[in-house]
Design a protein around this motif. Structure first.
Motif, short mmCIF file in Angstrom:
data_model
loop_
_atom_site.label_atom_id
_atom_site.label_comp_id
_atom_site.label_asym_id
_atom_site.label_seq_id
_atom_site.Cartn_x
_atom_site.Cartn_y
_atom_site.Cartn_z
N ALA A 58 0.87 -1.02 0.11
CA ALA A 58 0.04 0.15 -0.05
C ALA A 58 1.00 1.50 -0.18
O ALA A 58 0.71 2.27 -0.83
CB ALA A 58 -0.92 -0.10 1.37
N LYS A 59 1.82 1.28 0.93
CA LYS A 59 2.84 2.52 0.87
C LYS A 59 3.55 2.73 -0.45
O LYS A 59 3.78 3.65 -1.15
CB LYS A 59 4.00 2.22 2.13
N THR A 70 3.24 5.76 -2.88
CA THR A 70 4.34 6.51 -3.42
C THR A 70 4.39 6.57 -5.06
O THR A 70 4.88 7.68 -5.71
CB THR A 70 5.60 5.80 -2.96
N PHE A 71 3.85 5.59 -5.77
CA PHE A 71 3.94 5.58 -7.11
C PHE A 71 3.07 6.54 -7.61
O PHE A 71 3.26 7.20 -8.42
CB PHE A 71 3.62 4.03 -7.56
N GLU A 72 1.64 6.47 -7.04
CA GLU A 72 0.67 7.41 -7.20
C GLU A 72 1.16 8.92 -7.21
O GLU A 72 0.85 9.62 -8.21
CB GLU A 72 -0.64 7.16 -6.72
N GLY A 84 4.10 9.87 -7.29
CA GLY A 84 5.29 10.27 -8.15
C GLY A 84 4.46 10.60 -9.67
O GLY A 84 4.96 11.43 -10.40
N MET A 85 3.47 9.76 -9.89
CA MET A 85 2.53 9.89 -11.26
C MET A 85 1.93 11.37 -11.41
O MET A 85 1.92 11.84 -12.38
CB MET A 85 1.64 8.83 -11.36
N GLN A 86 1.69 11.86 -10.12
CA GLN A 86 0.94 13.20 -10.13
C GLN A 86 1.82 14.41 -10.46
O GLN A 86 1.37 15.39 -10.92
CB GLN A 86 0.13 13.49 -8.85
N LYS A 87 3.18 14.18 -10.00
CA LYS A 87 3.99 15.10 -10.30
C LYS A 87 4.38 15.46 -11.80
O LYS A 87 4.26 14.84 -12.80
CB LYS A 87 5.39 14.89 -9.58
#
Length: 72
Positions: free
Chosen positions: A60-61, A65-67, A69-72
């Protein structure tokens, strides 16, 4: 990957429990041996459950973190 390993360990613990129980019913094992095997199987199941919970929390963590990073 880790989840399947945890499930395998949990399955092995349950298999051992059933085997020792069957031997106890057949009279091939003493009550102390059966009790010790049951205790070991219960401990293994508890450790497997704790490991599964940790793996799920880590997943979940990682997903968060992946999500992020994708938003940036």
């Amino acid at each position: 990957m880790m989840k399947s390993a945890v499930l395998k360990k949990f399955g092995l613990g349950l298999s051992a429990l059933f085997l020792i129980t069957a031997l106890g019913v057949a009279g091939c094992a003493t009550q102390e041996q059966v009790n010790a095997a049951v205790k070991k199987a219960e401990d293994a199941a508890a450790r497997a459950e704790a490991a599964a919970a940790k793996a799920e929390a880590a997943a979940a963590k990682s997903q968060k973190t992946f999500e992020k990073g994708m938003q940036k």
